[in-house]
Design a protein around this motif. Structure first.
Motif, PDB file in Angstrom:
ATOM      1  N   THR A 173       0.843  -1.192   0.000  1.00  0.00           N
ATOM      2  CA  THR A 173       0.000   0.000   0.000  1.00  0.00           C
ATOM      3  C   THR A 173       0.875   1.239   0.000  1.00  0.00           C
ATOM      4  OG1 THR A 173      -0.122  -0.087   2.428  1.00  0.00           O
ATOM      5  CG2 THR A 173      -1.917  -1.131   1.205  1.00  0.00           C
ATOM      6  N   TRP A 174       0.347   2.345  -0.550  1.00  0.00           N
ATOM      7  CA  TRP A 174       1.110   3.589  -0.587  1.00  0.00           C
ATOM      8  C   TRP A 174       0.169   4.764  -0.838  1.00  0.00           C
ATOM      9  CZ3 TRP A 174       0.968  -0.266  -4.134  1.00  0.00           C
ATOM     10  CH2 TRP A 174       0.640   0.053  -5.465  1.00  0.00           C
ATOM     11  N   GLY A 175       0.680   5.963  -0.542  1.00  0.00           N
ATOM     12  CA  GLY A 175      -0.112   7.173  -0.726  1.00  0.00           C
ATOM     13  C   GLY A 175      -0.526   7.786   0.592  1.00  0.00           C
ATOM     14  N   ALA A 176      -1.673   8.452   0.598  1.00  0.00           N
ATOM     15  CA  ALA A 176      -2.174   9.132   1.790  1.00  0.00           C
ATOM     16  C   ALA A 176      -2.441   8.125   2.903  1.00  0.00           C
ATOM     17  CB  ALA A 176      -3.452   9.901   1.452  1.00  0.00           C
ATOM     18  N   ASN A 177      -2.102   8.532   4.139  1.00  0.00           N
ATOM     19  CA  ASN A 177      -2.208   7.593   5.254  1.00  0.00           C
ATOM     20  C   ASN A 177      -2.560   8.300   6.557  1.00  0.00           C
ATOM     21  OD1 ASN A 177      -2.018   4.958   6.343  1.00  0.00           O
ATOM     22  ND2 ASN A 177       0.048   5.354   7.085  1.00  0.00           N
ATOM     23  N   SER A 178      -3.273   9.417   6.465  1.00  0.00           N
ATOM     24  CA  SER A 178      -3.569  10.230   7.645  1.00  0.00           C
ATOM     25  C   SER A 178      -4.372   9.486   8.700  1.00  0.00           C
ATOM     26  CB  SER A 178      -4.333  11.492   7.239  1.00  0.00           C
ATOM     27  OG  SER A 178      -3.570  12.282   6.358  1.00  0.00           O
ATOM     28  N   TYR A 179      -5.084   8.438   8.297  1.00  0.00           N
ATOM     29  CA  TYR A 179      -5.949   7.718   9.228  1.00  0.00           C
ATOM     30  C   TYR A 179      -5.549   6.255   9.382  1.00  0.00           C
ATOM     31  CZ  TYR A 179      -8.570  11.847   7.904  1.00  0.00           C
ATOM     32  OH  TYR A 179      -8.936  13.145   7.637  1.00  0.00           O
ATOM     33  N   GLY A 180      -4.377   5.896   8.852  1.00  0.00           N
ATOM     34  CA  GLY A 180      -3.940   4.503   8.933  1.00  0.00           C
ATOM     35  C   GLY A 180      -4.529   3.621   7.860  1.00  0.00           C
ATOM     36  N   GLY A 214       0.219   0.117  10.291  1.00  0.00           N
ATOM     37  CA  GLY A 214       0.440   0.308  11.702  1.00  0.00           C
ATOM     38  C   GLY A 214       0.876   1.706  12.090  1.00  0.00           C
ATOM     39  N   HIS A 215       0.841   2.660  11.155  1.00  0.00           N
ATOM     40  CA  HIS A 215       1.212   4.039  11.439  1.00  0.00           C
ATOM     41  C   HIS A 215       0.357   4.969  10.590  1.00  0.00           C
ATOM     42  CE1 HIS A 215       3.370   4.455   7.603  1.00  0.00           C
ATOM     43  NE2 HIS A 215       3.833   3.228   7.830  1.00  0.00           N
ATOM     44  N   GLU A 216       0.606   6.271  10.688  1.00  0.00           N
ATOM     45  CA  GLU A 216      -0.215   7.250   9.974  1.00  0.00           C
ATOM     46  C   GLU A 216       0.639   8.237   9.191  1.00  0.00           C
ATOM     47  OE1 GLU A 216      -2.782   8.962  12.894  1.00  0.00           O
ATOM     48  OE2 GLU A 216      -3.921   7.108  13.200  1.00  0.00           O
ATOM     49  N   GLU A 217       1.698   7.768   8.590  1.00  0.00           N
ATOM     50  CA  GLU A 217       2.574   8.601   7.771  1.00  0.00           C
ATOM     51  C   GLU A 217       2.362   8.265   6.296  1.00  0.00           C
ATOM     52  OE1 GLU A 217       4.533  11.024   8.923  1.00  0.00           O
ATOM     53  OE2 GLU A 217       3.904  10.594  10.983  1.00  0.00           O
ATOM     54  N   GLY A 245     -10.806   7.757   3.348  1.00  0.00           N
ATOM     55  CA  GLY A 245      -9.685   7.482   4.234  1.00  0.00           C
ATOM     56  C   GLY A 245      -9.748   6.091   4.830  1.00  0.00           C
ATOM     57  N   HIS A 246     -10.460   5.161   4.181  1.00  0.00           N
ATOM     58  CA  HIS A 246     -10.554   3.802   4.714  1.00  0.00           C
ATOM     59  C   HIS A 246     -10.342   2.768   3.615  1.00  0.00           C
ATOM     60  CE1 HIS A 246     -14.678   4.577   3.318  1.00  0.00           C
ATOM     61  NE2 HIS A 246     -15.002   3.314   3.499  1.00  0.00           N
ATOM     62  N   THR A 247     -10.020   1.546   4.048  1.00  0.00           N
ATOM     63  CA  THR A 247      -9.687   0.463   3.129  1.00  0.00           C
ATOM     64  C   THR A 247     -10.465  -0.786   3.508  1.00  0.00           C
ATOM     65  OG1 THR A 247      -7.443   1.343   2.831  1.00  0.00           O
ATOM     66  CG2 THR A 247      -7.799  -0.952   2.215  1.00  0.00           C
ATOM     67  N   ILE A 267      -5.504  -5.152  -7.630  1.00  0.00           N
ATOM     68  CA  ILE A 267      -5.220  -3.744  -7.364  1.00  0.00           C
ATOM     69  C   ILE A 267      -6.484  -3.042  -6.886  1.00  0.00           C
ATOM     70  CG2 ILE A 267      -3.268  -3.506  -8.938  1.00  0.00           C
ATOM     71  CD1 ILE A 267      -5.209  -2.374 -11.038  1.00  0.00           C
ATOM     72  N   GLY A 268      -6.286  -1.945  -6.183  1.00  0.00           N
ATOM     73  CA  GLY A 268      -7.409  -1.139  -5.730  1.00  0.00           C
ATOM     74  C   GLY A 268      -6.944   0.259  -5.394  1.00  0.00           C
ATOM     75  N   CYS A 269      -7.879   1.198  -5.377  1.00  0.00           N
ATOM     76  CA  CYS A 269      -7.570   2.591  -5.056  1.00  0.00           C
ATOM     77  C   CYS A 269      -8.567   3.127  -4.045  1.00  0.00           C
ATOM     78  CB  CYS A 269      -7.660   3.477  -6.302  1.00  0.00           C
ATOM     79  SG  CYS A 269      -6.401   3.199  -7.554  1.00  0.00           S
ATOM     80  N   GLY A 270      -8.071   3.969  -3.131  1.00  0.00           N
ATOM     81  CA  GLY A 270      -8.919   4.840  -2.351  1.00  0.00           C
ATOM     82  C   GLY A 270      -8.856   6.219  -2.970  1.00  0.00           C
ATOM     83  N   ALA A 271      -9.449   7.198  -2.309  1.00  0.00           N
ATOM     84  CA  ALA A 271      -9.433   8.548  -2.864  1.00  0.00           C
ATOM     85  C   ALA A 271      -8.009   9.025  -3.103  1.00  0.00           C
ATOM     86  CB  ALA A 271     -10.166   9.505  -1.928  1.00  0.00           C
ATOM     87  N   GLY A 272      -7.115   8.775  -2.143  1.00  0.00           N
ATOM     88  CA  GLY A 272      -5.738   9.229  -2.280  1.00  0.00           C
ATOM     89  C   GLY A 272      -4.719   8.191  -1.890  1.00  0.00           C
ATOM     90  N   HIS A 273      -5.087   6.904  -1.959  1.00  0.00           N
ATOM     91  CA  HIS A 273      -4.120   5.847  -1.666  1.00  0.00           C
ATOM     92  C   HIS A 273      -4.317   4.678  -2.612  1.00  0.00           C
ATOM     93  CE1 HIS A 273      -7.600   4.624   0.805  1.00  0.00           C
ATOM     94  NE2 HIS A 273      -7.076   3.418   0.925  1.00  0.00           N
TER      95      HIS A 273
END
Length: 407
Positions: free
Chosen positions: A13-20, A25-28, A54-56, A380-386
């Motif tokens: 996984t990669w990209g936005a991670n403000s909410y984990g 295991g982190h929010e970076e 912000g969720h998966t 593969i899959g996408c969230g709004a920013g991840h």
């Protein structure tokens, strides 16, 4: 899409991670693909990966759902509203889930028996359970859908479902403000402004195969390979000269080389379609590179006669253009303004890259499909920013046996 992994896999996984939401295991934020902690999923085969604002959500082949990320409105369906940065089993479903669609802060789930469950925010009626519920921490059955459903979709603040009989239902008020401005002084039709599922008119003689949703538009792919589009047309994504398309409008096949469509995906303001010969077309908003077309062909930079976009006055019409690098893609996924695809067994990305969701180590938008190196993707899959990719280190013999059909 009936695609699954073998039991041995890794989830990157990669990209936005403000909410984990990356499940690491982190929010970076992560500019390169990194490994998620999949220990709760163990060695289960996976069916799909998808994300929202912000969720998966991950669905296993035995129809279990594992979740992580933002949960302030209960969109993870865990019975609480705490964000989580590692995958957990959504044990409160009580149903086998075969498909999931993630909206901005809500989730729509389809069960094996055709029931639709929803959780998260209901501020705009997007859960389909009426107006009295503001949000739900637990999955709720959309009881007014009286027949089994076959496909679901979630926009920014609205939802869609198509039934096994081919009918299309819509709920949520996410399109109503745009519709009101466009239709004034006439009233907004119920299906564009309803907190419970309402039958979408104009598709009675068609059989819906799949539904998709943008931030404020809707898409229906029929069993005959036609596309019907309606909703906001602010960025020309509905190939119309109207600012708002009230009811489902047939998209001319001539815009797609005269071919039938076999699959369609939607970002917030752009669309991607694949035709029966494997050609891939994109259209709509292109200023982040999300169309994957040369810069001169993007909606906001090319208004030349004969180009892929044209229009008079304030309303532009964006016409589909083929992205040759994507021909024969076996999977495609759209985020809000970025995309992933598997082409020839390799992973490519393009579009908005502010949070590194294109996986190239930068935050510079990617204007044309580029290789995401080092991964052998199965799903593969996408969230709004991840972004998410289920990968495996397979031998040649096992690769031939993996279930990865063309759409």
């Amino acid at each position: 899409m009936e695609t699954s992994t073998q039991s041995k896999f890794s989830l990157h996984t990669w990209g936005a991670n403000s909410y984990g939401q990356l499940g690491q295991g982190h929010e970076e934020d992560q500019l390169h693909p990194g490994l998620s902690d999949t220990s709760p999923i163990q060695s289960k085969a996976l069916r799909s990966v998808s994300g929202g604002g912000g969720h998966t959500m991950v669905i296993t082949e035995d129809a279990e759902v594992f979740v992580c990320g933002q949960n302030h409105k209960g969109q993870l369906g865990l019975g609480h509203n705490e964000d989580i940065s590692s995958f957990q089993l959504c044990h409160r479903l009580g149903q086998r889930v075969t498909e999931v669609a993630c909206g901005w802060d809500f989730t729509v789930l389809l069960t094996g028996c055709g029931l639709v469950l929803t959780c998260g925010s209901n501020a705009f009626g997007q859960l389909g359970v009426g107006q009295t519920v503001t949000h739900s921490l637990d999955p709720l059955v959309v009881e007014s859908l009286k027949e089994p459903m076959a496909s679901v979709a979630a926009g920014l603040r609205h939802s869609l479902a198509s039934s096994v009989s081919g009918q299309v239902y819509q709920w949520g008020r996410g399109l109503s403000s745009h519709a009101k401005r466009a239709l004034s002084p006439h009233p907004v039709p119920l299906y564009l402004n309803s907190p419970v599922p309402s039958l979408v008119p104009g598709l009675d003689q068609k059989t819906s195969h799949k539904v998709a949703a943008g931030s404020m538009h809707c898409v229906c792919l029929t069993g005959d390979g036609d596309l019907f589009l309606w909703g906001s047309n602010k960025h020309g994504q509905l190939t119309s000269s109207e600012p708002f398309v009230l009811s489902p409008a047939l998209m001319k096949r001539s815009l797609l080389g005269g071919e039938k469509v076999i699959n369609v995906w939607s970002g917030w303001t752009h669309l991607v379609a694949q035709t029966e010969s494997g050609r891939v077309f994109t259209w709509g908003r292109g200023d982040y590179g999300q169309l994957g077309q040369p810069t001169s062909a993007s909606l906001d930079q090319d208004q030349k006669s004969g180009g892929p976009s044209a229009g008079d006055g304030n309303q532009r019409v964006c016409l589909p253009a083929e992205v040759e690098a994507l021909r024969g893609a076996t999977q495609i996924a759209c985020g809000s303004e970025h995309n992933l695809a598997i082409v020839g067994g390799s992973l490519v990305s393009w579009g908005w890259n502010e949070h590194g969701m294109c996986g190239d180590g930068s935050e510079t938008n990617v204007l044309q499909p580029q290789l995401v190196s080092g991964l052998k993707p199965l799903l593969i899959g996408c969230g709004a920013g991840h972004s998410m990719a289920v990968c495996t280190e397979m031998t040649d013999s096992s690769q031939n046996s993996a279930k990865i059909p063309l759409q």
